[in-house]
Structures are given as C-alpha cells and as structure tokens.
Design a protein around this motif. Structure first.
Motif, PDB file in Angstrom:
ATOM      1  N   ASP A 141     165.711  49.147 -64.505  1.00 43.81           N
ATOM      2  CA  ASP A 141     166.266  49.936 -63.408  1.00 43.81           C
ATOM      3  C   ASP A 141     167.074  51.137 -63.898  1.00 43.81           C
ATOM      4  OD1 ASP A 141     165.123  48.032 -61.831  1.00 43.81           O
ATOM      5  OD2 ASP A 141     166.993  47.088 -61.200  1.00 43.81           O
ATOM      6  N   ARG A 156     167.227  50.690 -57.749  1.00 40.71           N
ATOM      7  CA  ARG A 156     165.978  51.339 -58.134  1.00 40.71           C
ATOM      8  C   ARG A 156     164.912  50.331 -58.519  1.00 40.71           C
ATOM      9  NH1 ARG A 156     168.837  55.969 -61.981  1.00 40.71           N
ATOM     10  NH2 ARG A 156     169.761  57.169 -60.267  1.00 40.71           N
ATOM     11  N   TRP A 157     163.675  50.770 -58.327  1.00 46.01           N
ATOM     12  CA  TRP A 157     162.503  50.030 -58.815  1.00 46.01           C
ATOM     13  C   TRP A 157     161.620  51.069 -59.485  1.00 46.01           C
ATOM     14  CZ3 TRP A 157     158.410  47.063 -55.407  1.00 46.01           C
ATOM     15  CH2 TRP A 157     157.716  46.163 -56.207  1.00 46.01           C
TER      16      TRP A 157
END
Length: 237
Positions: A141, A156-157
C-alpha cells in the motif's frame, strides 16, 4: 413516447423492470458458465483472443515510453468507511466468495493464480471487443509508483500490470479516504500512454459497473458473509 407496453397478469410492466430482470438473468447465466468452465476453461475458450491481446499490449506498452494516461471513476459513499470497505473487497476477492465477487461485471471471465504470486485477471477490459489476460502484481500500500498519488487519500490498493515479456503496461492505483459521513473513493487505472483511446475511456465505464455493485454489496453486508452469491446475483437490480 413509449412505443410498446408489456402487461403481466393484467398489470403494466415497466421497461426498467424488464431491464433489471435481464441483468439478474445475465448474472445467473454467467454464474452457470463459470461453474461449468472455470477460469481455466474460459482461458482455453478464448486462447486466440488472449494471444492477440497480449501481442497488442506488448506493442503499445513499448511505444508508451514511460508515459501514462488514466481511467478514473470517483464515488462518494454516505455510509461505512474506507478501511472497512477495502478489507471487505480484498477478503471477498481472494477468499471463498471470489466467484461471487466476479459477478460484479458481466465481462469478468475469471481469475487465475500465475507464477510468482501474479494474479491473472481474465476480462474484457475497457468495454472493448475481446477478452484479455491482465497479469497483476499486487504491490504494498505504500509502494512508490511513477504516477500521481494523492497523500490526502491514505487507504490504497496498488498493483502493476505486466506483459508476458515483463514490460509494465498499467498501474492500479485505487485510493480512498474517510469523510464525515462515509468515504470517498478514486478507482484509477493508469495505462501506458499509447494504449487505445477506446480502452482508456471505456474502462471508466467498466470501473463504474463493477465498483457500484461491490459498493452496494458491501453496504448490504459490511462484512463478507458465508455465501455472497445470492446478493451478487441480485444487487442493484
């Protein structure tokens, strides 16, 4: 002016009701095909198209010369929170509900485990004409990517799309943040700048379809249930 009207048992049936019926049955049909063929069977069925799309990806990845263009869909969600939602998606996508998660878009044809932990996403990307195999390396991430990232979106991804020859053709950079009532999400794929424009623009629509369904599934469950399929086949219809 509406040019035709259907009735059932003496009552008018709206065109919207018929469209929603079609969506439910299309999902059911795709679920039957996936149960019968599996991702490996789908890959064999579309082997010629996958070979052609691989060659095209390699050509435009090389021509992009490190420049990127984005497909971005933004959502404002009035409930839940970004960390919980990302955990819901990741748990469902990689766990027992993986088949149900695939039903968020009719053009999801399967997911393959490839060498080195790479995920093979078999789909028709960008609402284009033919299937492709998108090889995705999931990244930490906090990974640094050569595309803009907004520090105001801490959840986040991230991932990197790689060609057969190791070239990078795309980056996945989904970013989320909490709001006073829920959360905001930016679902973004950065493609090599030489990617076809219809792929880049069409993938915004692809993102909206799949993430709208995943968001609604999440809001109805908040945690991955033992069996997500009944919801996946009927959500948003």
């Amino acid at each position: 002016m509406q040019k035709f009207v259907f009735q059932k048992n003496g009552e008018t049936v709206s065109q919207d009701t018929i469209r929603r019926m079609e969506v439910r049955r299309a999902r059911h049909m795709m679920s039957l095909l996936m149960d019968k063929l599996g991702a490996e069977g789908m890959a064999k069925l579309f082997a010629k198209e996958l070979e052609e799309s691989d060659a095209k990806k390699e050509a435009w990845a090389a021509a992009s010369k490190g420049e990127w263009v984005e497909s971005r869909a933004t959502a404002l969600v009035s409930e839940g929170n970004s960390a919980e939602f990302l955990n819901w998606v990741r748990t469902g996508y990689s766990g027992a509900n993986g088949m149900a998660m695939q039903r968020a878009h009719p053009e999801h044809l399967g997911k393959l485990a490839l060498e080195g932990g790479v995920i093979g996403i078999l789909e028709i990307a960008g609402h284009t004409a033919m299937p492709s195999l998108l090889r995705l390396e999931v990244l930490p991430d906090d990974a640094e990517l050569p595309v803009p990232m907004d520090p105001a979106f801490p959840h986040r991804w991230l991932g990197r799309g790689v060609c057969r020859n190791g070239q990078t053709f795309a980056y996945m950079a989904h970013q989320l943040r909490d709001t006073p009532s829920g959360f905001e999400a930016r679902f973004i794929v950065w493609w090599g700048a030489a990617a076809p424009q219809d792929l880049v623009s069409g993938h915004v629509d692809h993102l909206m379809v799949e993430w709208a369904n995943w968001l609604q599934m999440y809001l109805e469950t908040r945690k991955q249930p033992a069996d997500l399929m009944p919801i996946a086949l009927t959500v948003n219809t």
